[in-house]
Design a protein around this motif. Structure first.
Motif, PDB file in Angstrom:
ATOM      1  N   THR A  53     -22.596  -2.026 -61.273  1.00 53.75           N
ATOM      2  CA  THR A  53     -21.361  -1.277 -61.027  1.00 53.75           C
ATOM      3  C   THR A  53     -21.621   0.080 -60.374  1.00 53.75           C
ATOM      4  O   THR A  53     -20.672   0.762 -59.990  1.00 53.75           O
ATOM      5  N   ASP A  54     -22.890   0.462 -60.205  1.00 53.39           N
ATOM      6  CA  ASP A  54     -23.202   1.707 -59.493  1.00 53.39           C
ATOM      7  C   ASP A  54     -22.557   1.711 -58.110  1.00 53.39           C
ATOM      8  O   ASP A  54     -22.134   2.758 -57.607  1.00 53.39           O
ATOM      9  N   GLY A  55     -22.507   0.537 -57.483  1.00 56.61           N
ATOM     10  CA  GLY A  55     -21.932   0.445 -56.148  1.00 56.61           C
ATOM     11  C   GLY A  55     -20.448   0.742 -56.105  1.00 56.61           C
ATOM     12  O   GLY A  55     -19.890   0.973 -55.024  1.00 56.61           O
ATOM     13  N   PRO A  77     -20.029  -2.677 -52.485  1.00 58.81           N
ATOM     14  CA  PRO A  77     -20.705  -1.522 -51.884  1.00 58.81           C
ATOM     15  C   PRO A  77     -22.137  -1.370 -52.399  1.00 58.81           C
ATOM     16  O   PRO A  77     -22.491  -1.858 -53.477  1.00 58.81           O
ATOM     17  N   VAL A  78     -22.948  -0.682 -51.630  1.00 55.21           N
ATOM     18  CA  VAL A  78     -24.356  -0.440 -51.970  1.00 55.21           C
ATOM     19  C   VAL A  78     -24.519   1.009 -52.414  1.00 55.21           C
ATOM     20  O   VAL A  78     -24.005   1.937 -51.769  1.00 55.21           O
ATOM     21  N   TYR A  79     -25.252   1.205 -53.506  1.00 60.96           N
ATOM     22  CA  TYR A  79     -25.507   2.549 -54.038  1.00 60.96           C
ATOM     23  C   TYR A  79     -26.986   2.886 -53.879  1.00 60.96           C
ATOM     24  O   TYR A  79     -27.857   2.046 -54.097  1.00 60.96           O
ATOM     25  N   SER A  80     -27.273   4.123 -53.505  1.00 56.59           N
ATOM     26  CA  SER A  80     -28.651   4.593 -53.363  1.00 56.59           C
ATOM     27  C   SER A  80     -28.989   5.577 -54.480  1.00 56.59           C
ATOM     28  O   SER A  80     -28.346   6.630 -54.586  1.00 56.59           O
ATOM     29  N   ASP A 140     -25.773   8.442 -53.997  1.00 54.52           N
ATOM     30  CA  ASP A 140     -24.486   8.291 -53.322  1.00 54.52           C
ATOM     31  C   ASP A 140     -24.319   6.853 -52.832  1.00 54.52           C
ATOM     32  O   ASP A 140     -25.292   6.090 -52.733  1.00 54.52           O
ATOM     33  N   ILE A 141     -23.086   6.515 -52.495  1.00 55.16           N
ATOM     34  CA  ILE A 141     -22.782   5.233 -51.869  1.00 55.16           C
ATOM     35  C   ILE A 141     -23.336   5.256 -50.443  1.00 55.16           C
ATOM     36  O   ILE A 141     -23.219   6.258 -49.732  1.00 55.16           O
TER      37      ILE A 141
END
Length: 318
Positions: A127-129, A174-177, A182-183
């Motif tokens: 869910t970080d994304g 979405p991808v999270y770094s 950040d996204i």
């Protein structure tokens, strides 16, 4: 882990010692190779053949029973209703505090479930994304509450899960770094009709306030078929978080692109003090106010001791 009701007769869980749980493995085969453990293990988490044999092989066996039963019920309902729709993925939620080892559990389950016969398609998302981008969090004054329920784009997450559960193809997340905190713009993970989807995140078992008018209020866990909560005592979680912070100071934080690069030159004492302050300001508040209250909603609770080893297992009664 005290999940007992005042009267033990009303306890919704069956409690197992590690030894009792390990005996439930039966003839479930070991499918992981020794060399895979390091790839599946998160930083400072513990994963060895003993932990897999005693904890994850019985869990894999249990999940195979749940998945099979759910699929048979689904096909029976479909036949009863006379409908022909797309396959419905089985969704497993993995919840728990920061630093408790959720990612390790999710990756181990993904690796093991994918090796069931006839090799189902198993995918995983975090869910970080679905956190709001850093600019939005800063604008709304939520940077110190990153990971709290209000820091997530809940409508986007619910739309994603609804699309997955309805059998849609090529649903994007979405991808999270963790490097930039950040996204990542214009990058996506594509989830294409898996047989099993694992969703990992601190607040995936969160509920919302009930409306007085009785209208539906969807929550993330509405889409779960099974959920696992990874548990540990707060002082232990604090210790693990600080230890992880010190390790990252010497590794990921040294990268000039890292959001936390300013911590790379801290001494041990300074880094420990900084990590403790972050824990108390953000992670402890999130644990006490949002994460821990959702523990009784899990299907299964894995309670860890200070050495990262699961000591007890609680399974919700049917």
């Amino acid at each position: 882990m005290d999940i007992r009701a005042p009267d033990q007769r009303y306890n919704p869980y069956r409690l197992f010692t590690r030894k009792q749980w390990a005996a439930l493995r039966n003839d479930t085969p070991m499918t992981l190779e020794p060399g895979e453990f390091d790839k599946l293990r998160s930083l400072h988490d513990r994963l060895d053949i003993k932990e897999v044999e005693d904890i994850y092989l019985p869990l894999s066996r249990l999940l195979s029973i749940y998945v099979d039963a759910t699929q048979r019920l689904y096909y029976a309902q479909r036949q009863f209703l006379g409908i022909r729709d797309r396959k419905v993925p089985y969704i497993i939620g993995v919840a728990g505090s920061v630093a408790v080892g959720k990612s390790t559990t999710a990756r181990v389950l993904q690796a093991m479930l994918a090796r069931w016969s006839p090799q189902p398609k198993v995918e995983m998302v975090t869910t970080d994304g679905f956190l709001y981008p850093k600019a939005v969090l800063e604008q709304q004054g939520l940077m110190q509450k990153k990971g709290f329920p209000e820091s997530y784009d809940l409508p986007l997450l619910l739309e994603f899960l609804s699309d997955i559960k309805s059998g849609r193809a090529k649903v994007r997340a979405p991808v999270y770094s963790h490097l930039t905190y950040d996204i990542v713009p214009n990058q996506w993970i594509e989830v294409d009709r898996p047989d099993i989807l694992i969703v990992e995140g601190v607040n995936v078992l969160q509920t919302g306030p009930l409306p007085r008018d009785g209208k539906a209020v969807p929550v993330v866990s509405d889409f779960f078929d099974f959920s696992v909560y990874i548990d540990a005592e707060e002082p232990v979680l604090r210790q693990w978080f600080v230890k992880r912070f010190l390790a990252l100071r010497d590794t990921a934080f040294t990268d000039p692109r890292s959001y936390f690069h300013r911590y790379a030159l801290l001494s041990d004492d300074e880094a420990t003090a900084t990590a403790t302050a972050i824990w108390e300001r953000t992670n402890l508040a999130n644990l006490e106010d949002n994460i821990l209250p959702t523990r009784p909603r899990a299907t299964l609770i894995l309670k860890k001791g200070a050495d990262h080893v699961v000591e007890t297992v609680a399974l919700r009664r049917l």
